[in-house]
Design a protein around this motif. Sequence first.
Motif, PDB file in Angstrom:
ATOM      1  N   ASP A 239      12.055 -37.282  52.712  1.00 26.02           N
ATOM      2  CA  ASP A 239      11.351 -37.502  51.409  1.00 26.02           C
ATOM      3  C   ASP A 239      10.870 -38.620  51.162  1.00 26.02           C
ATOM      4  N   PRO A 240       9.340 -39.097  51.305  1.00 18.77           N
ATOM      5  CA  PRO A 240       9.033 -40.196  51.104  1.00 18.77           C
ATOM      6  C   PRO A 240       8.626 -40.655  49.532  1.00 18.77           C
ATOM      7  N   LEU A 241       8.841 -39.748  48.695  1.00 19.49           N
ATOM      8  CA  LEU A 241       8.468 -39.816  47.203  1.00 19.49           C
ATOM      9  C   LEU A 241       9.159 -41.201  46.720  1.00 19.49           C
ATOM     10  N   PRO A 242      10.573 -41.431  47.226  1.00 24.40           N
ATOM     11  CA  PRO A 242      11.463 -42.537  46.398  1.00 24.40           C
ATOM     12  C   PRO A 242      10.554 -43.912  46.921  1.00 24.40           C
ATOM     13  N   LEU A 243       9.608 -43.970  47.641  1.00 25.33           N
ATOM     14  CA  LEU A 243       9.040 -45.177  48.014  1.00 25.33           C
ATOM     15  C   LEU A 243       8.019 -45.657  46.701  1.00 25.33           C
ATOM     16  N   LYS A 244       8.513 -46.024  45.883  1.00 24.42           N
ATOM     17  CA  LYS A 244       7.760 -46.165  44.334  1.00 24.42           C
ATOM     18  C   LYS A 244       6.574 -47.253  44.732  1.00 24.42           C
ATOM     19  N   ALA A 245       6.836 -48.399  45.551  1.00 21.88           N
ATOM     20  CA  ALA A 245       6.102 -49.236  45.681  1.00 21.88           C
ATOM     21  C   ALA A 245       5.007 -48.932  46.622  1.00 21.88           C
ATOM     22  N   SER A 249      -0.304 -41.367  46.877  1.00 24.98           N
ATOM     23  CA  SER A 249      -1.601 -40.586  46.167  1.00 24.98           C
ATOM     24  C   SER A 249      -1.099 -39.402  45.624  1.00 24.98           C
ATOM     25  N   ALA A 250      -0.342 -38.722  46.538  1.00 22.85           N
ATOM     26  CA  ALA A 250       0.389 -37.320  46.134  1.00 22.85           C
ATOM     27  C   ALA A 250       1.658 -37.198  46.647  1.00 22.85           C
ATOM     28  N   ASP A 251       2.424 -36.278  46.179  1.00 19.81           N
ATOM     29  CA  ASP A 251       3.904 -35.817  47.029  1.00 19.81           C
ATOM     30  C   ASP A 251       3.645 -35.236  48.321  1.00 19.81           C
ATOM     31  N   PRO A 252       4.058 -36.009  49.503  1.00 16.53           N
ATOM     32  CA  PRO A 252       3.746 -35.499  50.732  1.00 16.53           C
ATOM     33  C   PRO A 252       4.367 -33.947  51.054  1.00 16.53           C
ATOM     34  N   LEU A 253       5.435 -33.808  50.131  1.00 12.56           N
ATOM     35  CA  LEU A 253       6.179 -32.557  50.804  1.00 12.56           C
ATOM     36  C   LEU A 253       5.500 -31.365  49.927  1.00 12.56           C
ATOM     37  N   ASP A 254       5.415 -30.223  51.017  1.00 11.05           N
ATOM     38  CA  ASP A 254       4.913 -28.887  50.556  1.00 11.05           C
ATOM     39  C   ASP A 254       5.544 -28.428  49.208  1.00 11.05           C
ATOM     40  N   PRO A 255       4.928 -27.967  48.134  1.00  6.88           N
ATOM     41  CA  PRO A 255       5.558 -27.572  46.899  1.00  6.88           C
ATOM     42  C   PRO A 255       6.721 -26.455  47.264  1.00  6.88           C
ATOM     43  N   ALA A 256       6.273 -25.607  48.285  1.00  4.65           N
ATOM     44  CA  ALA A 256       7.177 -24.584  48.563  1.00  4.65           C
ATOM     45  C   ALA A 256       8.657 -25.032  49.242  1.00  4.65           C
ATOM     46  N   PHE A 257       8.435 -26.103  50.059  1.00  8.09           N
ATOM     47  CA  PHE A 257       9.623 -26.717  50.299  1.00  8.09           C
ATOM     48  C   PHE A 257      10.468 -27.456  49.345  1.00  8.09           C
ATOM     49  N   ARG A 258       9.535 -28.023  48.329  1.00  8.01           N
ATOM     50  CA  ARG A 258      10.368 -28.716  47.051  1.00  8.01           C
ATOM     51  C   ARG A 258      11.311 -27.652  46.257  1.00  8.01           C
ATOM     52  N   LYS A 259      10.513 -26.338  46.160  1.00  5.90           N
ATOM     53  CA  LYS A 259      11.063 -25.309  45.493  1.00  5.90           C
ATOM     54  C   LYS A 259      12.280 -24.850  46.240  1.00  5.90           C
ATOM     55  N   LEU A 260      12.267 -24.600  47.416  1.00  6.44           N
ATOM     56  CA  LEU A 260      13.324 -24.195  48.321  1.00  6.44           C
ATOM     57  C   LEU A 260      14.700 -25.076  48.400  1.00  6.44           C
ATOM     58  N   TRP A 261      14.037 -26.527  48.224  1.00  5.66           N
ATOM     59  CA  TRP A 261      15.241 -27.529  48.664  1.00  5.66           C
ATOM     60  C   TRP A 261      16.051 -27.638  47.233  1.00  5.66           C
ATOM     61  N   LYS A 262      15.229 -27.524  46.125  1.00  8.15           N
ATOM     62  CA  LYS A 262      15.898 -27.595  44.799  1.00  8.15           C
ATOM     63  C   LYS A 262      16.780 -26.620  44.568  1.00  8.15           C
ATOM     64  N   ALA A 263      16.497 -25.251  45.183  1.00  3.21           N
ATOM     65  CA  ALA A 263      17.448 -24.185  45.201  1.00  3.21           C
ATOM     66  C   ALA A 263      18.777 -24.468  45.887  1.00  3.21           C
ATOM     67  N   ALA A 264      18.676 -25.207  46.787  1.00  7.79           N
ATOM     68  CA  ALA A 264      19.739 -25.666  47.608  1.00  7.79           C
ATOM     69  C   ALA A 264      20.439 -26.657  46.952  1.00  7.79           C
ATOM     70  N   GLY A 265      19.982 -27.042  45.863  1.00  4.30           N
ATOM     71  CA  GLY A 265      20.578 -28.061  45.445  1.00  4.30           C
ATOM     72  C   GLY A 265      20.198 -29.678  45.753  1.00  4.30           C
ATOM     73  N   ASN A 266      19.099 -29.884  46.183  1.00  8.22           N
ATOM     74  CA  ASN A 266      18.580 -30.871  46.881  1.00  8.22           C
ATOM     75  C   ASN A 266      19.897 -31.695  47.765  1.00  8.22           C
ATOM     76  N   ALA A 267      20.305 -30.803  48.490  1.00 10.61           N
ATOM     77  CA  ALA A 267      21.183 -31.280  49.468  1.00 10.61           C
ATOM     78  C   ALA A 267      20.980 -32.231  50.471  1.00 10.61           C
ATOM     79  N   ARG A 268      21.547 -32.964  51.050  1.00 11.67           N
ATOM     80  CA  ARG A 268      21.036 -34.031  51.932  1.00 11.67           C
ATOM     81  C   ARG A 268      22.244 -33.893  53.091  1.00 11.67           C
TER      82      ARG A 268
END
Length: 625
Positions: A239-245, A249-268
Motif C-alpha cells: 500500500d503506497p498511501l503511507p508515502l506522505k512525502a 495525486s490519488a490512492d493507488p489501491l482499487d476502492p473495492a480492494f480497500r473495502k475488502l481489506w478493511k473487512a479483513a481488519g487491514n491485516a498484514r
Amino acid sequence: MREWMWALGLVTLWYLLAQIGIAFALGVSPEAGAWPRDLGAHLFVGGLLFMMARSVMRFALAMGVLFSAFTVSNAIKLAVLGGPVMPDDFVAAKNLFLLLEGWQLWGSVAMLALPVASLLWMFAWRQPRAWVALGGAVLAVTAVVSHPAPVVGWMDARFGDWVWNQRGNYEMRGLPLHLVQETARNLSRRAQPPQMAEVDQALSLLGAKPPGRLFKAALQHPDRAGRNVHMFVLESFWDPLPLKAAGLSADPLDPAFRKLWKAAGNARALSPVFGGYTANAEFEALCGFPVQTDAVFFEGRLRRDVPCLPRHLGEAGYRSVASHPNAAPFWNRINAYRRVGFEQYWSDRNFVLDDMNGEFLSDASLYRQVLERIGPELDGGRPLFNYVLTYFGHLDYPLNEARPPVITAATDNGLVSAYANTVYYKSRELMHFLAELRRRDPDAIVVLFGDHLPSLGWNHGGYAESGLLAASRSEFDDAMFRTLVATPLIVIDGRRGPVRTGDLPIYALPALVLDLLGDERETMLRFAAHADDVVRVRPLPGVHFTVEGKALTVCRDGEAQIGCEASSAWVEAISVLKRDLFNGGQHALQAPDRLRRLQTVELEVEELGSDGLDDGIANETDNDV
C-alpha cells in the motif's frame, strides 16, 4: 621493485576512485575508519595477483576489471536490498540470467565473463612465481574450507560481527574481509543434521503436540473439508498511501480492494524478505516454517520431499497446481515445487505471453489463463489447491501502452510514481478476477498477500523520504523492522467472507488454511504456527521481533535484551526442526508414530499388570534407541 611500486600504486588509485564513485553514485561505502584495513586487504589481493601477472599493464587491466565487478555488484545490492553480497549470492547468481534481458542481461554476463577472461589473459603461464602464488591461494582457501570455525573466531575478535546488520558489517570491514569472514561462517554452520534427541527437545519446547490450532472456531465446521483453496502471492504488492512525502495525486489501491481489506481488519502478512527473494515468502506460505537466513531456501536447503501444504492436501484427495509465468527453473522452482508436493507447475512455457508489461506478463492475462485452465474443476470432482504467483510488479515497474500512468507524484523519485501506477493496475486486475472467481467458486478459501515490499530507490529511497524506513538498518527504530516486512493480507472463508487474522507471519498461513478447512490431521504445518495464539514471532536474518496485540518487541542477535529469552529459544527450536525436516533425517515426522507406540505400550502394561511393567518399558526403550 619499481614494478611492485607501480602495481601497488595502481591498486591504491583504483581503490580511492572506486570508493568515491560508489559513495557519490549509490550512497554506500566502508566507513572512514575501515578504509585503511580495506585498502590493506585490496593491496594483499592485488599483490597476490601481481605475482601471477605477465606484466604491469596486464595486471592493471585484470585487477581493475575483477575489483570493479565485485565492488559494483556489492554496492548495487546494498543500495537496492539493504545488504551486502553474501556467500549464497554466488550460488543464486545464475538466476539473474533467467530474469534479465537486453542490455541488463549482457551487462550481467559481462560482469561474470570479463573478470574470468582477464585473469586468464593476465596469468603468466610459464613463470614459476605465478604457480607458487596460485598454489598459495589454493592452500589458503583449502585451510579456510577445512577449518572454518577458528577462522571465524579469529576474524570476529579482530573485525567484529554485527549479527543483525550485515550492511554494518561491510561498512566496518570492507568487502574482501567481509566476504572471507562470512564465507568461513557459512562453512562453519554446515553441521550434521540434528539427531532424534535434539529434535524431541525442540518439539517439547514448542509444545508441538498436533493438532495445534490458530482459529479453533473454524474446526466446528468439518463439513467444509474438501473446499477448493486458492492462494495468490502478489509480486511486490504493498500500500503506497503511507508515502506522505511522495505527494501522490490519488490512492493507488482499487476502492473495492480497500473495502475488502478493511473487512479483513487491514491485516498484514509479515514477510521474511524485503525487495526480493520471493521464493522465501513462497517457502513459508507452502511449508509453514520461517526463513531467517539471507539466502534463498529453495536453492540448496530444501533437499527432502516434505509434507508441505500441497502434499498434505494431496493426501486428502486434492489436486495441486502452481502457476508462475517466469522461467521454470528460476529459484530452483522445478525441484522445489516437486519436493513440496505440487502435481503440476505451469511456467512461462505454458502461458500465452500476450499482454506484457516489459518482460512481465500482466496479472489480467495470468488470471484469465489460470481461470480457463481450472474452470472445469471448480464445479465438482477433485478439490483443488490453486497456487498462483504473479510476475507483473517487478522492478522497475514497467507498463505497456494499454496501461497509461494515471497517478502523479510530487517527489523526484521516479520509482515511486512508477510503482504507484503499477499498484493501480495490479489492484484493479486482482479485484476484477476475484469477483469472477468468487462468483464461480463461492465456498472456496481464498488467501492473497504481497510477497515483499517493493524497492523504491537506493538506500530505501521513497521510504526514507517519508520516514517509514531509515537509509541503513543500523538506524532503524523498532517499528521500522515491522514496516520493512508488512504487506497486505486478505483471507476469505468462502461465503462467510474475510477473516480478521491480525498481522500474521507468512509461515502461519498453512495452519490457518487447514483450520478453515476443518482439517485436524497431525501435520508439521502447525509446529511453528500454533506455538502461541497471541504472540507471533517474525524471524529475520540476525534479528526477530514479536507481536502481541499492539506491542512490538525487537530482539537483535548478539545483544542481551530483556524479554527476548523465550522467543530466542523458540527461534532456535524452529531452526532445529527446519534442518531436520528439509535436509536432515526427518525425525520430527516420526514423532507421532513413536508417541502412538508408547501409548500402545502403556495400554499393554495396564493389561499385563505390574509384573510386565519393567519388560515393556525396556523393550520400547530399546526400540527407540
